[in-house]
Design an enzyme around this catalytic site. Structure first.
Site, PDB file in Angstrom:
ATOM      1  N   HIS A 174     -22.187  34.185  17.837  1.00 40.89           N
ATOM      2  CA  HIS A 174     -21.145  34.779  17.079  1.00 40.89           C
ATOM      3  C   HIS A 174     -20.697  33.804  16.066  1.00 40.89           C
ATOM      4  CE1 HIS A 174     -17.731  36.917  16.337  1.00 40.89           C
ATOM      5  NE2 HIS A 174     -16.749  35.998  16.514  1.00 40.89           N
ATOM      6  N   CYS A 175     -20.830  32.683  15.929  1.00 46.50           N
ATOM      7  CA  CYS A 175     -20.644  31.645  14.940  1.00 46.50           C
ATOM      8  C   CYS A 175     -21.200  31.319  13.624  1.00 46.50           C
ATOM      9  CB  CYS A 175     -19.845  30.417  15.496  1.00 46.50           C
ATOM     10  SG  CYS A 175     -18.358  30.613  16.673  1.00 46.50           S
ATOM     11  N   ILE A 176     -22.178  30.649  13.900  1.00 37.25           N
ATOM     12  CA  ILE A 176     -23.141  30.215  12.811  1.00 37.25           C
ATOM     13  C   ILE A 176     -23.533  31.300  11.896  1.00 37.25           C
ATOM     14  CG2 ILE A 176     -24.984  28.807  12.230  1.00 37.25           C
ATOM     15  CD1 ILE A 176     -24.637  27.220  14.687  1.00 37.25           C
ATOM     16  N   VAL A 233     -22.253  34.399  11.411  1.00 36.03           N
ATOM     17  CA  VAL A 233     -21.129  34.903  11.152  1.00 36.03           C
ATOM     18  C   VAL A 233     -20.278  34.417  10.222  1.00 36.03           C
ATOM     19  CG1 VAL A 233     -19.204  36.346  11.937  1.00 36.03           C
ATOM     20  CG2 VAL A 233     -21.432  36.570  13.307  1.00 36.03           C
ATOM     21  N   ASP A 234     -19.666  33.124  10.484  1.00 39.72           N
ATOM     22  CA  ASP A 234     -18.881  32.443   9.809  1.00 39.72           C
ATOM     23  C   ASP A 234     -18.970  32.273   8.144  1.00 39.72           C
ATOM     24  OD1 ASP A 234     -17.330  32.509  11.904  1.00 39.72           O
ATOM     25  OD2 ASP A 234     -17.384  30.208  12.263  1.00 39.72           O
TER      26      ASP A 234
END
Length: 420
Positions: free
Chosen positions: A260-262, A264-265
């Protein structure tokens, strides 16, 4: 009487955080709108790899951990911590609907002097541009009637080297008084607190951390392609470079970047930067490389099969679907993208992933295939895309006729093993 907090969102971030607060002798009320999660928790079943059923059972037996979908319980707590998803929209813009929905559900039940902390990853300016004005519209004076802070989550699912309380906790407040409140709360739980000057700085800190990883992993995937073209073992090069005691951080190539993070952010940061009239060429290039990596891996598999004269009715067993090792998370997983590419190519594809009993793609439901030497002999090629520690790689090496290893599971050279 125990201090009481509310954690909104009991996913990969919220549930471990709630568990940590409970371990520090807080009474925790966990709120989630997903009834399936609530049912599992009440039955003592965990849906997160890093938390065992026994831990959930311990929470249930303690009498000081509650699960509910009722936002009115917010009024009972001294602090509300929001840990809901912040995905991308179909057009790759920030989707704050879960975050805004949580705030709207909280508002009717706020009482004076409560602290609200957002932990969900978001773009710089979200707290001061979206949530402070929202509270002011409801006649709250931030820093006097209600306190607002932002603290980026830093949890790394599947990483057992760093316990949550030992990861330094960046905190910020909308005002000086807000910062004092969030420091006062979080220092009772985390060993190291890192206050920053503004919520924008804290929001940017999280995006910097993951954009740094996004760019460097995309870069090492490009280096991997170059090494392959030049007949060089990229893994040997990385290992040699990592012996330098300064100036080099080791990253590994693979079929792409997931979670979800790398992936998306950086697009949250890109969206905000573009809104301000600023360009993001590094992010743009890294995204281009990452988006094409599963296609590159697919090309390598086709080439390998052609070299081995395996072209008709090819059967492939893929090892791993989760986006990283030792977890059951499929979000943005490049292994899923690779699986779908192989199916689209006309191959008969199955998978082995002890963390994923089944999944659906293209309207078809696929099921985890247990490993045995007899099973492995039925496939023309085994593709290792996610390297779970529990997989028997020695059995695969013995029984599989052909292996494509994207994760360097086999450091030595074998005639029937090709590496990324």
């Amino acid at each position: 009487m125990k201090r009481k907090i509310v954690v909104v969102g009991l996913g990969y971030v919220g549930l471990p955080l709630a568990l940590l607060f409970h371990q520090k002798d807080y009474h925790v009320i966990g709120i989630d709108v997903d009834d399936d999660k609530l049912v599992k928790l009440r039955e003592g079943r965990s849906y997160i790899s890093d938390i065992s059923d026994d831990q959930i059972g311990w929470l249930n037996a303690s009498g000081s951990f509650e699960y509910t979908g009722d936002f009115s319980r917010v009024s009972e707590s001294e602090a509300i911590i929001i840990c809901v998803p912040t995905p991308l929209s179909e057009s790759s813009d920030p989707d704050l609907s879960y975050l805004k929905g949580a705030m709207q559900s909280i508002l009717p039940h706020l009482r004076p002097q409560q602290l609200i902390v957002v932990e969900s990853s978001t773009y710089p300016g979200t707290t001061e541009e979206e949530f402070v004005p929202l509270l002011e519209q409801h006649q709250y004076t931030v820093g006097e009637d209600v306190f607002v802070g932002y603290s980026p989550e830093r949890i790394d699912p599947g990483n057992l080297m760093y316990s949550l309380e030992n990861i330094a906790k960046v905190v910020s407040g909308a005002t000086t008084g807000c910062l004092e409140r969030i420091v006062g709360l979080y220092q009772t739980v985390f060993r190291t607190i890192v206050p920053v000057s503004s919520t924008k700085a804290a929001e940017m800190t999280k995006l910097l951390e993951n954009t740094y990883r996004f760019i460097n992993i995309s870069f090492i995937n490009e280096i991997g392609r170059l090494c392959e073209g030049m007949g060089i073992d990229v893994w040997e090069v990385i290992e040699a470079a990592a012996t330098k005691p300064y100036g080099f951080t080791s990253y590994d190539p693979g079929p792409g970047i997931g979670g979800h993070c790398i992936p998306v952010d950086p697009l949250y940061l890109k969206w905000k930067a573009n809104l301000e009239g600023l360009e993001t060429p590094f992010i743009d290039l890294a995204k281009s490389i990452n988006d094409s990596q599963p296609v590159y891996v697919m090309g390598r598999i086709k080439q390998l099969l052609a070299e081995c004269n395996r072209n008709d009715r090819v059967r492939i067993l893929q090892i791993g679907l989760a986006y990283k090792a030792n977890i059951a998370d499929l979000r943005e997983s490049p292994s899923i993208s690779l699986f779908q590419l192989m199916v689209a190519e006309g191959y008969e594809v199955d998978y082995h992933d002890p963390f994923i009993p089944s999944f659906t793609a293209g309207g078809h439901e696929y099921h985890h295939v247990p490993l045995s030497e007899e099973v492995l002999n039925e496939y023309d090629c085994v593709v290792i895309s996610t390297a779970h520690q529990s997989v028997d790689y020695e059995m695969i090496l013995r029984a599989a006729p052909l292996i494509f290893d994207t994760r360097n599971c086999y450091e030595l050279a074998y005639s029937h093993v090709a590496k990324l």
